[in-house]
Design an enzyme around this catalytic site. Structure first.
Site, PDB file in Angstrom:
ATOM      1  N   ASP A 453       0.837  -1.200   0.000  1.00 17.37           N
ATOM      2  CA  ASP A 453       0.000   0.000   0.000  1.00 17.37           C
ATOM      3  C   ASP A 453       0.875   1.254   0.000  1.00 17.37           C
ATOM      4  OD1 ASP A 453      -2.306   1.523   0.143  1.00 17.37           O
ATOM      5  OD2 ASP A 453      -3.147   0.404   1.822  1.00 17.37           O
ATOM      6  N   ASP A 521     -10.844   1.928  -2.953  1.00 11.23           N
ATOM      7  CA  ASP A 521     -11.294   1.696  -1.579  1.00 11.23           C
ATOM      8  C   ASP A 521     -12.814   1.712  -1.492  1.00 11.23           C
ATOM      9  OD1 ASP A 521      -8.913   1.284  -0.308  1.00 11.23           O
ATOM     10  OD2 ASP A 521      -8.659   3.335   0.396  1.00 11.23           O
TER      11      ASP A 521
HETATM   12  C1  GLA Z   1      -5.652   1.825   2.304  1.00 14.15           C
HETATM   13  C2  GLA Z   1      -6.110   0.633   1.508  1.00 14.15           C
HETATM   14  C3  GLA Z   1      -7.144  -0.130   2.305  1.00 14.15           C
HETATM   15  C4  GLA Z   1      -6.532  -0.561   3.617  1.00 14.15           C
HETATM   16  C5  GLA Z   1      -6.025   0.643   4.372  1.00 14.15           C
HETATM   17  C6  GLA Z   1      -5.264   0.224   5.603  1.00 14.15           C
HETATM   18  O1  GLA Z   1      -6.645   2.770   2.418  1.00 14.15           O
HETATM   19  O2  GLA Z   1      -6.589   1.014   0.259  1.00 14.15           O
HETATM   20  O3  GLA Z   1      -7.598  -1.243   1.578  1.00 14.15           O
HETATM   21  O4  GLA Z   1      -5.501  -1.469   3.387  1.00 14.15           O
HETATM   22  O5  GLA Z   1      -5.161   1.435   3.580  1.00 14.15           O
HETATM   23  O6  GLA Z   1      -4.766   1.278   6.314  1.00 14.15           O
END
Ligand code: GLA
Length: 710
Positions: A453, A521
């Site tokens: 990420d 997300d």
């Molecule tokens: C990002 C990702 C999510 C999750 C969060 C965790 O927003 O896109 O899927 O993994 O971080 O902090």
């Protein structure tokens, strides 16, 4: 390649259905000759000549140069290369020197400055099966003084002159990515870009040009993309010459960019790829999908496992008993890969601490991660984990030890976003630190999946630690790639997923390391239909992980159907699902396992794009046309609703096929030409003399297509 053409310095690259031709004209310019439907060599136009136009424009202004360099002659079009020599000269004059021809598909054309020993080598590779041509450039300083590069794009592309093009591109923002936009290109320069040091949610380095008439099935389209995960730029310039001339350039962003090329050094650009089809936007996507699966992805498209991800269920509230409880239910419904998301490492109880310290939190995992990994394995699932290697919290041991490892600017505040800062991945010591802990994590645990990420973009971009501060943009991305490359070499079986707060790092560059992308997300299924459709313009379904979550209020069937259009995952809190929900989930997961090869490896047809409509359909068909699957979605339709004909695609016209839910076999031709209606109807109930609608909104159909007989 036509060797016999070489004395004239003219080259032709053929793909199955297209031809791309270039050559050196009489005045010595390396120019574009033709790009479009396949032509016999004899039919390819000669290299264009020009004497310029009026006293205001020299030849270079009018010629479709393959790689225009800035500074010499009366040319004001977007160049690909801009440089300053040590003596202050800023005008480049590139001349053809030689060519290396490798078989029918590979070509390297070497240009050199007329005075300075700066060599620019243009690499071309045709991919006959996908009707694509790849290009990149290597710029070498053979002199004894440094040269500063200020722009070094990967390629300039020239669709035919005389056409007013429409530009299709993808836009968005966090939680709302992948809007397909189709805008008429105005005269002047249109610029799409990222200045964020990452690809970005806002625009994607992909384009498609057509005359305004193409649709999913029909029409000539010139399209392309850049394989780069850092700041990038696309310029589309339309001038009045030849009754409109269009040039599209793609490359590393030249905004705040400079690169000091020391004597003997080479700067190599990322690869840009472009193609032509007359099969409309659907064919564009299928060409990209095959190219990505066959040539880029480390595990070639794969049949990705059904995964569970803990993020939306637990947020930072992660510990061994909690994860174990989720894993037990996940296994029961058929999940094959259990992924523990954010919250597992030292001090990570919220987003204000922990990033940088990649050891398991001792309170949450008193015996380390191994007991959980073993439990997950014993339940018959593989184990995956979330990491965010490029980021750091102020509240971390790493920051306390190395505050100077953060990207920052002297005398300026360090802007935090989500309470985090960015590590300077351009620094070899930061890369080595990252390689060290990531390698140990993968060596010491049976981990088969890593979600990588990156939850913010750059601010205060100071130097990177070397001679030219503006090299930061490129060196950062090269640093990220080096870490990925090292991990791929040491742990080749591991599947990486690229995530940047959802779809902020989705590009052909990262797909050489990561088999999957977290597209957004936003997991609310109605929103997801359009997000997934936009994503599919460029990337195949195998790349797109899609979770069923508890977001929104829509029925479980609908949520599953939407997520089954990608690599299915579940991100809901399974402990809140009752026995009936788990039973239904088990059935959907079982069905998905039967059809996943079709979805992930087949040909995708957007039969009826959603694009704001309340009813849409998408079909995936096996390459051998033996079977497929049709997904139909109704979001909102006003009653009385009428259901459009769906014309299946990719069937063998003469073979007989069955479609779930419809009696009797029909020929492929009948399904494709006459089509079929798949109504998702409201029900009208007469209750005590009053009429009651059971509205059919937010329903879906998943229908298998099967060829029968031989
Ligand atoms: C990002 C990702 C999510 C999750 C969060 C965790 O927003 O896109 O899927 O993994 O971080 O902090």
């Amino acid at each position: 390649m036509n060797q016999h053409e070489n004395p004239q310095h003219a080259w032709v690259l053929h793909t199955r259905r297209s031809t791309y031709a270039l050559g050196v004209n009489a005045a010595g310019f390396l120019v574009h000759r033709y790009w479009g439907a396949r032509l016999p060599d004899a039919g390819v136009p000669a290299a264009p000549e020009s004497e310029g136009w009026a006293s205001f424009n020299g030849p270079a202004q009018l010629l479709p140069e393959e790689y225009p360099a800035w500074g010499s002659g009366l040319s004001y079009v977007e160049p690909c290369l801009k440089a300053t020599f040590a003596d202050g000269v800023r005008a480049l004059e590139l001349r053809y020197v030689s060519v290396d021809v490798n078989g029918d598909t590979d070509l390297v054309i070497h240009l050199r400055d007329s005075h300075y020993p700066l060599v620019v080598s243009l690499f071309y590779r045709a991919h006959p099966d996908y009707d694509l041509v790849e290009r990149f450039v290597a710029i070498t300083n053979n002199g004894d003084a440094p040269v500063t590069l200020e722009r070094a794009f990967s390629a300039q592309w020239h669709p035919p002159v005389g056409v007013q093009y429409r530009l299709s591109h993808l836009t968005g923002r966090w939680l709302d990515e992948w809007h397909i936009r189709r805008d008429a290109l105005p005269h002047g320069t249109t610029r799409l870009e990222s200045r964020r040091i990452m690809t970005g949610h806002q625009h994607n380095p992909w384009f498609a040009l057509d005359d305004g008439e193409a649709d999913e099935e029909r029409g000539a389209v010139w399209f392309g993309a850049l394989a780069w995960s850092g700041s990038w730029a696309l310029t589309a310039e339309v001038t009045d010459f030849e009754a409109t001339m269009t040039r599209v350039s793609l490359g590393v962003n030249d905004w705040d960019f400079a690169w000091q090329l020391a004597p003997g050094e080479t700067f190599t650009t990322p690869t840009a790829v472009a193609g032509w089809t007359d099969g409309g936007f659907g064919a564009v996507s299928r060409a990209m999908h095959d190219y990505v699966r066959d040539t880029l992805l480390p595990h070639g498209g794969g049949k990705h496992k059904v995964l569970y991800n803990s993020w939306e269920a637990t947020l930072f509230d992660v510990d061994e008993p909690g994860q174990t409880a989720l894993a037990e239910v996940a296994a029961e419904i058929g999940v094959e890969l259990f992924v523990m998301d954010d919250g597992w490492f030292k001090g990570r109880n919220h987003d204000r601490a922990g990033l940088g310290d990649w050891t398991p939190d001792a309170k949450k995992f008193p015996h380390g991660l191994t007991p959980l990994v073993e439990r997950v394995n014993a339940l018959g699932m593989e184990f995956g984990i979330w990491v965010e290697p490029e980021m750091i919290n102020e509240d971390s041991d790493l920051y306390r030890a190395h505050p100077d490892w953060v990207i920052h600017s002297q005398n300026r505040q360090r802007t935090t976003a989500r309470n985090q800062m960015m590590l300077n991945m351009a620094l070899p010591e930061v890369q080595d630190y990252t390689i060290g802990w990531l390698d140990a994590l993968l060596r010491n645990h049976k981990i088969t999946f890593v979600k990588w990420d990156a939850n913010r973009n750059v601010s205060e971009p100071g130097g990177w630690g070397g001679r030219e501060p503006r090299e930061l943009w490129v060196r950062y991305t090269q640093g990220v790639y080096r870490v990925f490359e090292t991990m791929r070499a040491r742990h080749p079986h591991v599947i990486f997923q690229s995530c940047s707060g959802g779809g902020g790092r989705a590009d052909l560059g990262i797909l050489r390391y990561a088999d999957q992308i977290w597209a957004s997300d936003n997991t609310e299924p109605a929103a997801r239909i359009s997000i997934q459709e936009g994503f599919s313009q460029v990337f195949p379904a195998s790349v797109m992980e899609a979770w069923v979550t508890d977001a929104g209020t829509l029925p479980l069937d609908f949520r599953f159907a939407v997520s089954m259009c990608g690599a299915l995952g579940i991100g809901a809190n399974l402990l809140h699902w009752d026995a009936e929900a788990r039973r239904q989930a088990r059935e959907w997961v079982a069905l998905y396992k039967e059809i996943r090869a079709l979805v992930q490896l087949g040909d995708q047809y957007r039969l009826l794009p959603a694009q704001g409509q309340g009813y849409s359909a998408v079909q995936y068909m096996a390459k051998d046309a033996s079977q497929g699957v049709l997904f139909v979605f109704r979001t909102h339709m006003a009653e009385p609703a009428t259901f459009p004909m769906l014309h299946l695609r990719g069937l063998d016209a003469d073979a007989q096929y069955m479609l779930d839910g419809i009696e009797g076999a029909r020929s492929g031709a009948a399904w494709m030409r006459a089509g079929v209606q798949v109504p998702l109807k409201s029900e009208i109930v007469w209750a005590e003399g009053a009429m009651e609608y059971k509205i059919g909104d937010f329903t879906a159909a998943v229908r298998r297509i099967r060829r029968i007989g031989a």
